[in-house]
Write a protein that holds these residues in place. Structure first.
Motif, PDB file in Angstrom:
ATOM      1  N   SER A   1      23.886 -12.264 -30.090  1.00 16.78           N
ATOM      2  CA  SER A   1      22.736 -12.580 -29.652  1.00 16.78           C
ATOM      3  C   SER A   1      22.688 -13.977 -29.027  1.00 16.78           C
ATOM      4  N   GLY A   2      23.569 -14.753 -29.679  1.00 17.48           N
ATOM      5  CA  GLY A   2      23.565 -16.399 -29.203  1.00 17.48           C
ATOM      6  C   GLY A   2      22.596 -17.267 -29.877  1.00 17.48           C
ATOM      7  N   SER A   3      21.844 -16.708 -30.663  1.00 17.80           N
ATOM      8  CA  SER A   3      20.586 -17.371 -31.093  1.00 17.80           C
ATOM      9  C   SER A   3      20.997 -18.199 -32.499  1.00 17.80           C
ATOM     10  N   LEU A   4      21.699 -17.752 -33.021  1.00 18.65           N
ATOM     11  CA  LEU A   4      22.368 -18.006 -34.309  1.00 18.65           C
ATOM     12  C   LEU A   4      22.760 -19.602 -34.292  1.00 18.65           C
ATOM     13  N   GLY A   5      23.828 -20.124 -33.333  1.00 18.23           N
ATOM     14  CA  GLY A   5      24.147 -21.502 -33.256  1.00 18.23           C
ATOM     15  C   GLY A   5      23.088 -22.380 -32.955  1.00 18.23           C
ATOM     16  N   SER A   6      22.323 -22.077 -32.036  1.00 19.91           N
ATOM     17  CA  SER A   6      21.284 -22.835 -31.585  1.00 19.91           C
ATOM     18  C   SER A   6      20.285 -23.092 -32.606  1.00 19.91           C
ATOM     19  N   ALA A   7      19.941 -22.031 -33.493  1.00 19.59           N
ATOM     20  CA  ALA A   7      19.036 -22.079 -34.280  1.00 19.59           C
ATOM     21  C   ALA A   7      19.531 -23.236 -35.701  1.00 19.59           C
ATOM     22  N   PHE A   8      20.934 -23.095 -35.654  1.00 21.61           N
ATOM     23  CA  PHE A   8      21.579 -23.842 -36.830  1.00 21.61           C
ATOM     24  C   PHE A   8      21.486 -25.188 -36.420  1.00 21.61           C
ATOM     25  N   ARG A   9      21.756 -25.446 -35.063  1.00 20.11           N
ATOM     26  CA  ARG A   9      21.895 -26.840 -34.465  1.00 20.11           C
ATOM     27  C   ARG A   9      20.541 -27.573 -34.465  1.00 20.11           C
ATOM     28  N   ALA A  10      19.339 -26.755 -34.270  1.00 20.44           N
ATOM     29  CA  ALA A  10      17.991 -27.323 -34.271  1.00 20.44           C
ATOM     30  C   ALA A  10      17.802 -27.655 -35.727  1.00 20.44           C
ATOM     31  N   THR A  11      18.144 -26.832 -36.646  1.00 23.24           N
ATOM     32  CA  THR A  11      17.728 -27.086 -38.105  1.00 23.24           C
ATOM     33  C   THR A  11      18.228 -28.511 -38.690  1.00 23.24           C
ATOM     34  N   LEU A  12      19.746 -28.518 -38.103  1.00 24.92           N
ATOM     35  CA  LEU A  12      20.526 -29.787 -38.545  1.00 24.92           C
ATOM     36  C   LEU A  12      19.639 -31.081 -38.046  1.00 24.92           C
ATOM     37  N   VAL A  13      19.304 -30.797 -36.434  1.00 22.38           N
ATOM     38  CA  VAL A  13      18.792 -32.048 -36.001  1.00 22.38           C
ATOM     39  C   VAL A  13      17.412 -32.473 -36.530  1.00 22.38           C
TER      40      VAL A  13
ATOM     41  N   PRO B   1      11.309 -32.219 -29.721  1.00 20.38           N
ATOM     42  CA  PRO B   1      12.238 -32.419 -31.235  1.00 20.38           C
ATOM     43  C   PRO B   1      11.720 -33.716 -31.830  1.00 20.38           C
ATOM     44  N   LEU B   2      11.393 -34.906 -31.383  1.00 19.64           N
ATOM     45  CA  LEU B   2      10.994 -36.217 -31.902  1.00 19.64           C
ATOM     46  C   LEU B   2       9.687 -35.913 -32.393  1.00 19.64           C
ATOM     47  N   LEU B   3       8.872 -35.296 -31.828  1.00 18.54           N
ATOM     48  CA  LEU B   3       7.600 -35.018 -32.278  1.00 18.54           C
ATOM     49  C   LEU B   3       7.569 -34.268 -33.725  1.00 18.54           C
ATOM     50  N   ILE B   4       8.458 -33.212 -33.849  1.00 21.47           N
ATOM     51  CA  ILE B   4       8.225 -32.222 -34.885  1.00 21.47           C
ATOM     52  C   ILE B   4       9.074 -33.117 -35.908  1.00 21.47           C
ATOM     53  N   ILE B   5       9.838 -33.957 -35.704  1.00 20.76           N
ATOM     54  CA  ILE B   5      10.675 -35.011 -36.844  1.00 20.76           C
ATOM     55  C   ILE B   5       9.481 -35.775 -37.347  1.00 20.76           C
ATOM     56  N   LEU B   6       8.485 -36.348 -36.515  1.00 18.66           N
ATOM     57  CA  LEU B   6       7.417 -37.424 -37.131  1.00 18.66           C
ATOM     58  C   LEU B   6       6.459 -36.597 -37.565  1.00 18.66           C
ATOM     59  N   ALA B   7       6.143 -35.270 -37.301  1.00 12.98           N
ATOM     60  CA  ALA B   7       5.259 -34.399 -37.876  1.00 12.98           C
ATOM     61  C   ALA B   7       5.742 -33.944 -39.400  1.00 12.98           C
ATOM     62  N   GLN B   8       7.087 -33.544 -39.369  1.00 16.84           N
ATOM     63  CA  GLN B   8       7.449 -33.342 -40.647  1.00 16.84           C
ATOM     64  C   GLN B   8       7.521 -34.769 -41.838  1.00 16.84           C
TER      65      GLN B   8
END
Length: 232
Positions: free
Chosen positions: A131-143, A200-207
């Motif tokens: 599906s190709g979504s696994l790698g992008s999901a893990f990269r986003a989770t790490l970031v 991404p930056l906004l999500i990091i600050l919100a978390q």
């Protein structure tokens, strides 16, 4: 526990739910943002009240710890203590490991059609890899995870140093813990009304707004055992 969301949403019945789940359903399913906002205000006001009460009780009842780091004396376990330990382990096996093992087993189950043949295999994992979504999901989770951890560590540590020895201990305990009275669902609902799409930056600050209190409490407890001259 007051902000119970994923277990209630995925596992709980549709007949009853928590305010968190009702907020999510109103905002994302019914698209009734007025109802979702009203629920969010009521839920947050009640949670803030509990945080203030907890901070007041902690300030009044807390006492300094003595003998930190001293080894605890060994003692023989009584039969009641052993029985309690066995019951607790059994509880963990049933209610924590049980669901995880069922998920792991179901991942290897292949079904052909809704009521078709059932067999064991790796088809689910192969389909996920294609599906190709696994790698992008893990990269986003790490970031997002590492970014939130870094910003939370810096902000929580700085706040703990700044408020150490405050002349208003009640306020210095309550105010930094206020974000714990605002759930992730309420925070996301508020951001979605301000910004069309999260970056991404906004999500990091919100978390970080929800994560830094844990750093603040952990660091603050350690700083309370450090002399002021060493800290300076």
């Amino acid at each position: 526990c007051f902000f119970s969301f994923p277990i209630v949403l995925l596992f709980g019945g549709l007949g009853g739910s928590t305010p968190e789940v009702q907020i999510y359903r109103a905002a994302r399913i019914s698209l009734d943002f007025g109802r979702a906002s009203s629920l969010a205000v009521l839920e947050t006001a009640l949670a803030l009240l509990f945080v203030v009460l907890y901070a007041a009780l902690e300030s009044r009842l807390s006492v300094p710890l003595k003998g930190m780091g001293a080894p605890l004396p060994r003692k023989r376990l009584e039969k009641a203590e052993i029985a309690a330990g066995v019951l607790f382990i059994a509880f963990l096996l049933v209610f924590f490991l049980g669901p995880l093992l069922s998920i792991a087993a179901n991942a290897f189950v292949e079904r052909r059609g809704h009521l078709g043949e059932v067999r064991l295999g790796l088809a689910n994992f192969l389909r996920l890899a294609r599906s190709g979504s696994l790698g992008s999901a893990f990269r986003a989770t790490l970031v997002l995870g590492l970014g939130t951890a870094l910003v939370s560590a810096v902000s929580g540590f700085s706040l703990a140093v700044l408020l150490r020895g405050s002349r208003f201990p009640g306020l210095s305990r309550a105010i930094p813990m206020m974000p714990l009275a605002v759930s992730g669902t309420v925070l996301a609902l508020g951001w979605s009304t301000l910004v069309a799409r999260g970056a991404p930056l906004l999500i990091i600050l919100a978390q970080t707004a929800s994560a830094y209190p844990f750093v603040y409490r952990a660091v603050g407890a350690s700083l309370s055992r450090v002399g002021p001259e060493l800290l300076d």
